[in-house]
Design a protein around this motif. Sequence first.
Motif, PDB file in Angstrom:
ATOM      1  N   ALA A   1      -9.272   8.909   0.267  1.00 55.92           N
ATOM      2  CA  ALA A   1      -9.494   8.689   1.701  1.00 55.92           C
ATOM      3  C   ALA A   1      -9.896   9.953   2.442  1.00 55.92           C
ATOM      4  N   GLY A   2     -10.200  11.048   1.735  1.00 50.95           N
ATOM      5  CA  GLY A   2     -10.577  12.289   2.401  1.00 50.95           C
ATOM      6  C   GLY A   2      -9.373  13.131   2.763  1.00 50.95           C
ATOM      7  N   GLY A   3      -9.524  13.989   3.766  1.00 53.62           N
ATOM      8  CA  GLY A   3      -8.401  14.830   4.157  1.00 53.62           C
ATOM      9  C   GLY A   3      -8.812  15.924   5.112  1.00 53.62           C
TER      10      GLY A   3
ATOM     11  N   SER B   1      -3.390  45.715  18.198  1.00 54.62           N
ATOM     12  CA  SER B   1      -4.460  44.738  18.375  1.00 54.62           C
ATOM     13  C   SER B   1      -4.403  43.731  17.245  1.00 54.62           C
ATOM     14  N   GLU B   2      -4.878  42.531  17.543  1.00 58.18           N
ATOM     15  CA  GLU B   2      -4.937  41.464  16.539  1.00 58.18           C
ATOM     16  C   GLU B   2      -6.287  40.767  16.636  1.00 58.18           C
ATOM     17  N   PHE B   3      -6.897  40.561  15.483  1.00 63.96           N
ATOM     18  CA  PHE B   3      -8.118  39.758  15.407  1.00 63.96           C
ATOM     19  C   PHE B   3      -7.820  38.574  14.493  1.00 63.96           C
ATOM     20  N   ARG B   4      -8.060  37.376  15.005  1.00 61.90           N
ATOM     21  CA  ARG B   4      -7.768  36.173  14.224  1.00 61.90           C
ATOM     22  C   ARG B   4      -8.978  35.244  14.218  1.00 61.90           C
ATOM     23  N   THR B   5      -9.292  34.725  13.040  1.00 60.63           N
ATOM     24  CA  THR B   5     -10.337  33.724  12.905  1.00 60.63           C
ATOM     25  C   THR B   5      -9.735  32.480  12.274  1.00 60.63           C
ATOM     26  N   GLU B   6     -10.126  31.319  12.766  1.00 64.22           N
ATOM     27  CA  GLU B   6      -9.564  30.050  12.301  1.00 64.22           C
ATOM     28  C   GLU B   6     -10.689  29.099  11.913  1.00 64.22           C
ATOM     29  N   ARG B   7     -10.384  28.234  10.970  1.00 61.89           N
ATOM     30  CA  ARG B   7     -11.360  27.229  10.547  1.00 61.89           C
ATOM     31  C   ARG B   7     -10.644  25.911  10.301  1.00 61.89           C
ATOM     32  N   PHE B   8     -11.207  24.828  10.834  1.00 58.93           N
ATOM     33  CA  PHE B   8     -10.658  23.479  10.632  1.00 58.93           C
ATOM     34  C   PHE B   8     -11.749  22.587  10.066  1.00 58.93           C
ATOM     35  N   GLU B   9     -11.403  21.846   9.012  1.00 62.36           N
ATOM     36  CA  GLU B   9     -12.346  20.938   8.381  1.00 62.36           C
ATOM     37  C   GLU B   9     -11.715  19.562   8.201  1.00 62.36           C
ATOM     38  N   ALA B  10     -12.529  18.544   8.393  1.00 60.58           N
ATOM     39  CA  ALA B  10     -12.162  17.178   8.015  1.00 60.58           C
ATOM     40  C   ALA B  10     -13.224  16.714   7.042  1.00 60.58           C
ATOM     41  N   PHE B  11     -12.823  16.259   5.861  1.00 60.86           N
ATOM     42  CA  PHE B  11     -13.810  15.850   4.859  1.00 60.86           C
ATOM     43  C   PHE B  11     -13.653  14.369   4.560  1.00 60.86           C
ATOM     44  N   ALA B  12     -14.774  13.734   4.325  1.00 59.21           N
ATOM     45  CA  ALA B  12     -14.827  12.276   4.208  1.00 59.21           C
ATOM     46  C   ALA B  12     -14.229  11.794   2.894  1.00 59.21           C
ATOM     47  N   GLY B  13     -13.759  10.570   2.938  1.00 58.76           N
ATOM     48  CA  GLY B  13     -13.292   9.915   1.723  1.00 58.76           C
ATOM     49  C   GLY B  13     -14.463   9.293   0.974  1.00 58.76           C
ATOM     50  N   GLU B  14     -14.153   8.658  -0.144  1.00 56.21           N
ATOM     51  CA  GLU B  14     -15.217   7.965  -0.876  1.00 56.21           C
ATOM     52  C   GLU B  14     -15.701   6.773  -0.056  1.00 56.21           C
ATOM     53  N   GLU B  15     -16.927   6.365  -0.292  1.00 53.55           N
ATOM     54  CA  GLU B  15     -17.548   5.335   0.534  1.00 53.55           C
ATOM     55  C   GLU B  15     -16.737   4.046   0.553  1.00 53.55           C
ATOM     56  N   ALA B  16     -16.154   3.679  -0.588  1.00 49.86           N
ATOM     57  CA  ALA B  16     -15.402   2.421  -0.647  1.00 49.86           C
ATOM     58  C   ALA B  16     -14.191   2.440   0.283  1.00 49.86           C
TER      59      ALA B  16
ATOM     60  N   PRO C   1       0.825  -1.217   0.000  1.00 51.90           N
ATOM     61  CA  PRO C   1       0.000   0.000   0.000  1.00 51.90           C
ATOM     62  C   PRO C   1       0.858   1.266   0.000  1.00 51.90           C
ATOM     63  N   THR C   2       0.393   2.250  -0.728  1.00 54.88           N
ATOM     64  CA  THR C   2       1.053   3.557  -0.751  1.00 54.88           C
ATOM     65  C   THR C   2       0.161   4.591  -0.071  1.00 54.88           C
ATOM     66  N   PHE C   3       0.804   5.566   0.526  1.00 59.81           N
ATOM     67  CA  PHE C   3       0.089   6.688   1.132  1.00 59.81           C
ATOM     68  C   PHE C   3       0.459   7.930   0.336  1.00 59.81           C
ATOM     69  N   GLU C   4      -0.524   8.474  -0.382  1.00 62.43           N
ATOM     70  CA  GLU C   4      -0.277   9.578  -1.311  1.00 62.43           C
ATOM     71  C   GLU C   4      -0.949  10.839  -0.788  1.00 62.43           C
ATOM     72  N   THR C   5      -0.226  11.944  -0.822  1.00 62.52           N
ATOM     73  CA  THR C   5      -0.759  13.213  -0.333  1.00 62.52           C
ATOM     74  C   THR C   5      -0.731  14.266  -1.435  1.00 62.52           C
ATOM     75  N   ASP C   6      -1.764  15.077  -1.468  1.00 61.69           N
ATOM     76  CA  ASP C   6      -1.800  16.303  -2.267  1.00 61.69           C
ATOM     77  C   ASP C   6      -1.908  17.451  -1.272  1.00 61.69           C
TER      78      ASP C   6
ATOM     79  N   THR D   1      -4.190  22.618   2.878  1.00 63.87           N
ATOM     80  CA  THR D   1      -5.091  21.498   2.582  1.00 63.87           C
ATOM     81  C   THR D   1      -4.270  20.237   2.377  1.00 63.87           C
ATOM     82  N   VAL D   2      -4.696  19.149   3.006  1.00 56.64           N
ATOM     83  CA  VAL D   2      -4.042  17.850   2.831  1.00 56.64           C
ATOM     84  C   VAL D   2      -5.110  16.847   2.403  1.00 56.64           C
ATOM     85  N   ARG D   3      -4.961  16.310   1.208  1.00 59.37           N
ATOM     86  CA  ARG D   3      -5.904  15.308   0.712  1.00 59.37           C
ATOM     87  C   ARG D   3      -5.162  13.988   0.545  1.00 59.37           C
ATOM     88  N   TYR D   4      -5.784  12.897   1.019  1.00 55.58           N
ATOM     89  CA  TYR D   4      -5.151  11.589   1.018  1.00 55.58           C
ATOM     90  C   TYR D   4      -5.706  10.710  -0.101  1.00 55.58           C
TER      91      TYR D   4
END
Length: 969
Positions: free
Chosen positions: A548-550, A575-590, A491-496, A525-528
């Motif tokens: 596999a999502g990412g 002064s500093e104002f910072r907004t952050e966003r984190f997402e995890a997105f699903a892989g294909e069903e298989a 098996p290989t682990f491939e990242t974009d 962004t990291v996609r597997y």
Amino acid sequence: MLKTSTRLALICFLFVSYFAHSASIYDNIKNTKISLVLKDASIKETFMAIEKSTKFRFAYEREDIDVFVTINHDGSTISISDLLLQVSEKSGLRFKQINNTINVYRSNNPEGATEGTLRHFKVSGQITSGEDDLSLVGVSVRVAGSNIGIISDGDGKFELTIPGKSAKLVVSYVGFETSKINVDPSVGKLRIKMAPDLKNLNDVVVVGTRFNPRSVLDSPVPIDIISSQELEATGQLTLDQMIHFKMQSFNASQQTVSDATAHFNPADLRGLGPSRTLVLINGKRKNPSALVYINDTPGKGEVGVDMQSIPIGAIERVEILRDGASAQYGSDAIAGVINIILKEEAESTTISGFSGITTEGDGLNFGFSANTGFELFESGFLNLTTSYKEQEYTNRSGKPGKDEFLNVEGSEEWIASNPDLGMIVGQPDMTIFDVFYNAEIPLNSRSELYSFGGVTLRQGTSFALYRTPYWVPDPDNIFHKDLEEYNGFHPTFETDINDRTLGLGIRSEIREWEVDISAVSGSNTVRYHIGQTMNPDLGRQSPTRFDAGGYFFQNFVNNIDLFRQIGDFNIGFGSEFRTERFEAFAGEEASYQGQGSISFPGIRPRDVVAENRNNVGVYTDLEYDNDVILVGGAARFENYDDFGKNFTWKLNTRFRPFRDLISIRASASTGFRAPSLHQIYLSNVQTLISDGTISNQGTFNNHSPVIRELEVPNLTQENAINFSIGIALQITQGLEMTLDYYDIRVKDRILFTNEIGSDGDPTTTTALEDTLQSYQVTSLKFFTNAADTRTRGADLVTTYKDIALGQAKLDISFAANLTATSIENAIRTPGPIAAAGNEIFNRKEQARIISARPASKYHLAFDYVYNKMTAGLSFTRFGEVIWKHAEDPNKDQTFSAKIITDLNLNYQVSPTATFGITIQNLLNIYPDEVDPKNDPITNLGGRFKYAWEVNQFGYLGTVVSARINLRFS
């Protein structure tokens, strides 16, 4: 992968290309020979043919050229001077060479010709310092857009002959602002006064202070500066590895067989983990990556900045502040700050090509980098960089000849043919492409608009454990046909990976206040993709490659900073104002259906995340500095909308009783690190095969009902207190030394626990086991504030520059770091877990923050310059590291200290071309091999020859690289 012969041929191609280029460098028209075929060519066509074949350019007036005169030449070799003699005999023209320009005129006496006739004029003058009016020696005076130039003499004087009727002079000197002066024959003797420019002085930094830039010796806190030339001389391919081999207290060794972590390489200062070092670009906060390091590597459970996303070709220098700075910059700056300064060059273009290979014949790397600059609106600039890099994988796996991990003897037929068990252990395949820019535009005499940013695209392929035919069967013929022999699969682990940065701001002077308003956006962004594998639950319908999502992370940072000087006092606030966003997105069903794709099941819909967080911070910064005594203080208040408020402060002082001779400095500060959104919301349940049974292992986020039932508290900030004291000496001109001691205590450090499961007693059921059973998992992990640590150490940096050795010069530098981290109090284990007899941070995990990084690191370097040749020889000693068994101290292993020797040679064959060779790890040193001590899990049955959980400097062995640099003005 290319064959070894092909790789060597590629490197040879670089040598040939280099010498082919050097062959086009000429001295003068008398000894420069060319071969041209001219048939009834006009004089202008003859000039154009010479220019096309050489570096010479002709300066002439159109009316001086007789269009009816033709030139013929049969193509035989002839010197340029002889060819021009033929032109002169036919046309009456005369020629005079000035540098690479051939002036054309009509005169029988070139020495007595007028300035207008000669098409050139002379400019002379004297250059002095604007502060004290002293003459400046060695100032560069050159004609913009040409190779014509000179340096000022011992009295600051110069005289320059310039072709044409007008030109722009560029006058530059280290530590002074560059001047640009328009000149023509009417200009008399010039009197140029140069203004100081601390911002661009090599040993002056802007990190750690919002006021006037300071020298490294004058700073109240320890700071290192590494130029882009020093970084490139290491021969490494990425910024994190370059700093690793130049900086005594920075570590970032290459990881392997660790999913996406192998494509990032966790990096840290002073062994405090990736999360506790703040990274800036041009003084502005850089976004962290989207990845949490959840594999068994240094930095496990933490989040860091993707250091490989910043191209070295765009960097002018790197400033490293080795001191707590949360009160100045906010979260994460517990261990220190790395400030990456981008290039501002607007007068030249640099193109570099490189290639390298290990002496084992693998790991071929090659690529190019191009940097160019343009003037914008007289005093503005635009600097652009693009680069492309490619590296192939390396393999340093073990060859056990049997598989103790799965209890299979070497007599098994497949093992006899594959004694390495099919493994690939080493650096991954990697392709990197990036584009970066840095720009400033003047708005008026007191304001300027600035912007910087870039995009990095990176694709990588690493390898998981080889699935041998006796381990994972293939009953559905996914990887073999009927009647064919089945050999397993790898098996290989491939990242974009996609990293983006965009900054925009305005600097202005308003009523004696310096005002800086900026907005910076960054994302990663990291996609597997999982390749060469299957999902057994899908049978014959299983794909062999899965999406596999990412993960995705983005932040927006808005700052307003104001500062001014009133006598010896500096005042700043902002002064500093910072907004952050984190997402995890699903892989294909298989990829996640059933037990999921083998080696890495895809991210399931139930683990999808889309969370935001905001915080607002305000700070004030005060300082008194009369050149002898400096006393400074900063305070910062932040409010996060998830965990709440935080207040930090800092005090520092510096005393110079003998001015530049000695500087005594000290600082005390509090710091904090906000739990990352990744650590709060990351969750994942993986289905694993172990001992022939299927089991589920879960990472549960901090808001999960599972975690609440186990009485795990909500994640909150880490708090730190940092003390340091040091001394800086300028023993003699060129000989400098700094020595600093530090003591950093982190309270409520966030830990990523070990696997927590059943006690193995089927006759009893604990509250923990009830929870595991109700959520259908056999073990779990989570993040929690559970430890207090203390890190103590010392940094020594000594440099001796410009040692005269006849006509040559030698620089010597020595840097050392000693660091020790300890866990101060008992690990805080939640009640239900403690009652079940489980621990959440065992010996193995504790060692990951105590002894996985070298306890000492020494760097000795010699840099020698003689005429056009430079040579660098460096020795880096990586101290010992200790791997600890989870349960049995007798199975611990200490990996001894090693010295890595690097050699770098460069030769400048012309003003535009430099060729270099780098040999990394000259003596082919490898770490100690793993001793499993009768525990096959330690090295997975011999699959790993070298340790992967503790890693001092990687295991590539010797790497030979070649580089060509071309610079055009």
